[in-house]
Design a protein around this motif. Structure first.
Motif, PDB file in Angstrom:
ATOM      1  N   MET A 183      -1.354 -22.336 -12.290  1.00  0.00           N
ATOM      2  CA  MET A 183      -1.970 -23.214 -11.309  1.00  0.00           C
ATOM      3  C   MET A 183      -3.255 -23.842 -11.858  1.00  0.00           C
ATOM      4  O   MET A 183      -3.606 -24.976 -11.513  1.00  0.00           O
ATOM      5  CB  MET A 183      -2.251 -22.440 -10.018  1.00  0.00           C
ATOM      6  N   THR A 184      -3.967 -23.118 -12.710  1.00  0.00           N
ATOM      7  CA  THR A 184      -5.150 -23.697 -13.338  1.00  0.00           C
ATOM      8  C   THR A 184      -4.749 -24.818 -14.287  1.00  0.00           C
ATOM      9  O   THR A 184      -5.406 -25.870 -14.338  1.00  0.00           O
ATOM     10  CB  THR A 184      -5.946 -22.617 -14.094  1.00  0.00           C
ATOM     11  N   LEU A 185      -3.667 -24.612 -15.048  1.00  0.00           N
ATOM     12  CA  LEU A 185      -3.153 -25.690 -15.895  1.00  0.00           C
ATOM     13  C   LEU A 185      -2.829 -26.914 -15.045  1.00  0.00           C
ATOM     14  O   LEU A 185      -3.210 -28.040 -15.395  1.00  0.00           O
ATOM     15  CB  LEU A 185      -1.894 -25.213 -16.629  1.00  0.00           C
ATOM     16  N   TRP A 186      -2.160 -26.708 -13.930  1.00  0.00           N
ATOM     17  CA  TRP A 186      -1.810 -27.830 -13.047  1.00  0.00           C
ATOM     18  C   TRP A 186      -3.072 -28.565 -12.585  1.00  0.00           C
ATOM     19  O   TRP A 186      -3.091 -29.794 -12.536  1.00  0.00           O
ATOM     20  CB  TRP A 186      -1.022 -27.313 -11.844  1.00  0.00           C
ATOM     21  N   SER A 187      -4.127 -27.839 -12.299  1.00  0.00           N
ATOM     22  CA  SER A 187      -5.335 -28.457 -11.740  1.00  0.00           C
ATOM     23  C   SER A 187      -6.019 -29.409 -12.715  1.00  0.00           C
ATOM     24  O   SER A 187      -6.865 -30.204 -12.300  1.00  0.00           O
ATOM     25  CB  SER A 187      -6.330 -27.369 -11.314  1.00  0.00           C
ATOM     26  N   THR A 188      -5.655 -29.358 -14.008  1.00  0.00           N
ATOM     27  CA  THR A 188      -6.313 -30.205 -15.003  1.00  0.00           C
ATOM     28  C   THR A 188      -5.671 -31.576 -15.149  1.00  0.00           C
ATOM     29  O   THR A 188      -6.179 -32.414 -15.899  1.00  0.00           O
ATOM     30  CB  THR A 188      -6.297 -29.528 -16.384  1.00  0.00           C
ATOM     31  N   PHE A 189      -4.549 -31.826 -14.441  1.00  0.00           N
ATOM     32  CA  PHE A 189      -3.784 -33.033 -14.752  1.00  0.00           C
ATOM     33  C   PHE A 189      -4.574 -34.307 -14.507  1.00  0.00           C
ATOM     34  O   PHE A 189      -4.441 -35.286 -15.250  1.00  0.00           O
ATOM     35  CB  PHE A 189      -2.452 -33.051 -13.975  1.00  0.00           C
ATOM     36  N   PHE A 190      -5.425 -34.327 -13.504  1.00  0.00           N
ATOM     37  CA  PHE A 190      -6.122 -35.561 -13.164  1.00  0.00           C
ATOM     38  C   PHE A 190      -7.138 -35.932 -14.245  1.00  0.00           C
ATOM     39  O   PHE A 190      -7.158 -37.059 -14.751  1.00  0.00           O
ATOM     40  CB  PHE A 190      -6.814 -35.421 -11.800  1.00  0.00           C
ATOM     41  N   GLY A 191      -7.972 -34.965 -14.617  1.00  0.00           N
ATOM     42  CA  GLY A 191      -8.989 -35.246 -15.626  1.00  0.00           C
ATOM     43  C   GLY A 191      -8.393 -35.581 -16.977  1.00  0.00           C
ATOM     44  O   GLY A 191      -8.866 -36.497 -17.669  1.00  0.00           O
ATOM     45  N   ILE A 192      -7.343 -34.867 -17.373  1.00  0.00           N
ATOM     46  CA  ILE A 192      -6.734 -35.124 -18.669  1.00  0.00           C
ATOM     47  C   ILE A 192      -6.047 -36.488 -18.684  1.00  0.00           C
ATOM     48  O   ILE A 192      -6.098 -37.214 -19.688  1.00  0.00           O
ATOM     49  CB  ILE A 192      -5.751 -33.997 -19.026  1.00  0.00           C
ATOM     50  N   ALA A 193      -5.417 -36.875 -17.576  1.00  0.00           N
ATOM     51  CA  ALA A 193      -4.773 -38.190 -17.527  1.00  0.00           C
ATOM     52  C   ALA A 193      -5.793 -39.311 -17.702  1.00  0.00           C
ATOM     53  O   ALA A 193      -5.542 -40.295 -18.416  1.00  0.00           O
ATOM     54  CB  ALA A 193      -4.025 -38.358 -16.200  1.00  0.00           C
ATOM     55  N   PHE A 194      -6.957 -39.177 -17.062  1.00  0.00           N
ATOM     56  CA  PHE A 194      -7.990 -40.199 -17.215  1.00  0.00           C
ATOM     57  C   PHE A 194      -8.507 -40.231 -18.651  1.00  0.00           C
ATOM     58  O   PHE A 194      -8.768 -41.307 -19.209  1.00  0.00           O
ATOM     59  CB  PHE A 194      -9.125 -39.961 -16.225  1.00  0.00           C
ATOM     60  N   ALA A 195      -8.671 -39.053 -19.263  1.00  0.00           N
ATOM     61  CA  ALA A 195      -9.145 -39.013 -20.648  1.00  0.00           C
ATOM     62  C   ALA A 195      -8.126 -39.664 -21.585  1.00  0.00           C
ATOM     63  O   ALA A 195      -8.503 -40.438 -22.479  1.00  0.00           O
ATOM     64  CB  ALA A 195      -9.408 -37.572 -21.061  1.00  0.00           C
ATOM     65  N   LEU A 196      -6.842 -39.382 -21.397  1.00  0.00           N
ATOM     66  CA  LEU A 196      -5.816 -39.976 -22.241  1.00  0.00           C
ATOM     67  C   LEU A 196      -5.730 -41.489 -22.042  1.00  0.00           C
ATOM     68  O   LEU A 196      -5.558 -42.246 -23.012  1.00  0.00           O
ATOM     69  CB  LEU A 196      -4.457 -39.332 -21.937  1.00  0.00           C
ATOM     70  N   THR A 197      -5.854 -41.925 -20.788  1.00  0.00           N
ATOM     71  CA  THR A 197      -5.792 -43.362 -20.528  1.00  0.00           C
ATOM     72  C   THR A 197      -6.981 -44.079 -21.145  1.00  0.00           C
ATOM     73  O   THR A 197      -6.840 -45.184 -21.704  1.00  0.00           O
ATOM     74  CB  THR A 197      -5.744 -43.633 -19.014  1.00  0.00           C
TER      75      THR A 197
END
Length: 387
Positions: A136-150
């Motif tokens: 669940m902690t891995l799941w919680s990172t999706f928003f920040g990582i997506a913005f960093a990748l974009t």
């Protein structure tokens, strides 16, 4: 439903990829906002709706999405939402007139909600109890990582090829993830949802927010989103100019590292709710640091705040399965997080901007202290109710 006997990490990572594409529905326009202006030169203030209207859908329908996932099944919802999102991104690649673009973004808001609500439900069912905090902690990172990748790859791509190419690429990624999930997710037993009626929806909302278990993750998460997105936006502008770039770069990274590195281990030791409270308490201490810090000290306080809120981020999602054993309750808890999280995201930045305009950098402390303390208090109150 406690979870699986053995964690299926491959499927968990595939669902996390779906979360990245869902966050991409925001980052694909937010990160390249300046590049969108030439597409609709007469848009004026309406151009802001291209970014914001998707989040407004979450405020209104977040909990309803949780109800639908509980009734229709998480697998069906996430696959349908990924395919719908892929189709909408492909449509946007045609460079629609502004009115149609905004309408497509509204539809995208519903697809986004279905993914972010179904994702935690699926992950909690595919992980063994000992691994649920990590998953669940891995799941919680999706928003920040997506913005960093974009920002790292998507922005240069859009600058070279145009925003339409980025929209098309995003649609292709969503379709690919849909195919992947169709292969790795186990089939659900057939369920048929009753017709949703207004009275029933209102009754279900009352059940969600009256429950000290279902509502608890969201009741704390609203204070997290109120603070984190606003601080991520405003803090780099308030620190000395020579530290702005490093502050803007490190704040989200420190949050993710704290969540995945320290947070997972501490959740296993203390429990999810206690770690949420610990994170809010540390955030309050970091906020006080802004009253006395200047120069590099203000940057250190900002990074300490990000680390503290990283604990809150991961533990809030870990609290969903920790507090709710039933699959339907988990879906409703995830829907409530989506709803209240969007409320916090929408309100936080304009409030902090107004405060810093009036009072300067010290306003960051007075902005962050009340929600940090409220996060500790509301979880303590809900814990007493559960006892």
């Amino acid at each position: 439903m406690e979870g699986a006997d053995r964690t299926r990490w491959g499927a968990v990572f595939a669902i996390w990829l779906a979360g990245l594409t869902a966050a991409g529905q925001f980052s694909k326009v937010g990160v390249i906002f300046e590049e969108l202006a030439p597409l609709w030169p007469d848009a004026g203030a309406r151009l802001g709706l291209v970014v914001s209207v998707t989040g407004l859908v979450g405020i209104v329908f977040g909990t309803t999405a949780g109800l639908l996932v509980a009734r229709l099944g998480a697998r069906r919802m996430i696959l349908g939402a990924l395919l719908a999102g892929a189709a909408l991104s492909a449509l946007q690649a045609l460079v629609l007139p502004l009115g149609w673009m905004i309408a497509s973004r509204v539809a995208e808001g519903f697809a986004h909600l279905a993914i972010v609500v179904a994702g935690p439900v699926l992950i909690s069912g595919l992980t063994a109890p000992r691994d649920q905090a990590a998953a669940m902690t891995l799941w919680s990172t999706f928003f920040g990582i997506a913005f960093a990748l974009t920002a790292t790859f998507g922005l240069p791509f859009a600058q070279m090829q145009g925003p339409a190419a980025l929209f098309g690429l995003h649609g292709g990624l969503m379709a690919a993830v849909a195919v992947l999930l169709a292969k790795v997710l186990p089939h659900e037993s057939a369920e048929y949802a009753p017709v949703l009626r207004l009275r029933g929806i209102l009754a279900d909302h009352w059940r969600i927010y009256a429950s000290p278990r279902i509502a608890a993750p969201a009741m704390g998460f609203i204070f997290y989103t109120l603070m984190f997105v606003a601080l991520l936006t405003i803090v780099p502008v308030q620190v000395p100019a020579q530290y702005r770039v490093v502050t803007a770069t490190l704040m989200p990274l420190v949050s993710i590292v704290a969540s995945l590195g320290v947070g997972v281990q501490v959740v296993r030791w203390l429990g999810a709710v206690a770690v949420v409270q610990l994170g809010f308490a540390l955030a309050a201490v970091a906020a006080l640091g802004w009253l006395f810090a200047a120069g590099l000290g203000a940057v250190i306080a900002a990074l300490a705040m990000s680390a503290a809120l990283g604990l809150v981020q991961g533990a809030s999602f870990a609290a969903i399965p920790a507090l709710n054993a039933d699959r339907a309750d988990r879906a409703m808890a995830a829907g409530a997080i989506a709803q209240l999280g969007n409320v916090g995201t929408t309100l936080g930045t304009p409030i902090l901007l107004a405060m810093t305009t009036a009072w300067g950098p010290a306003a960051m402390a007075w902005f962050a202290l009340p929600p940090a303390l409220a996060g500790v208090a509301v979880h303590q109150w809900l814990a007493l109710r559960r006892r």
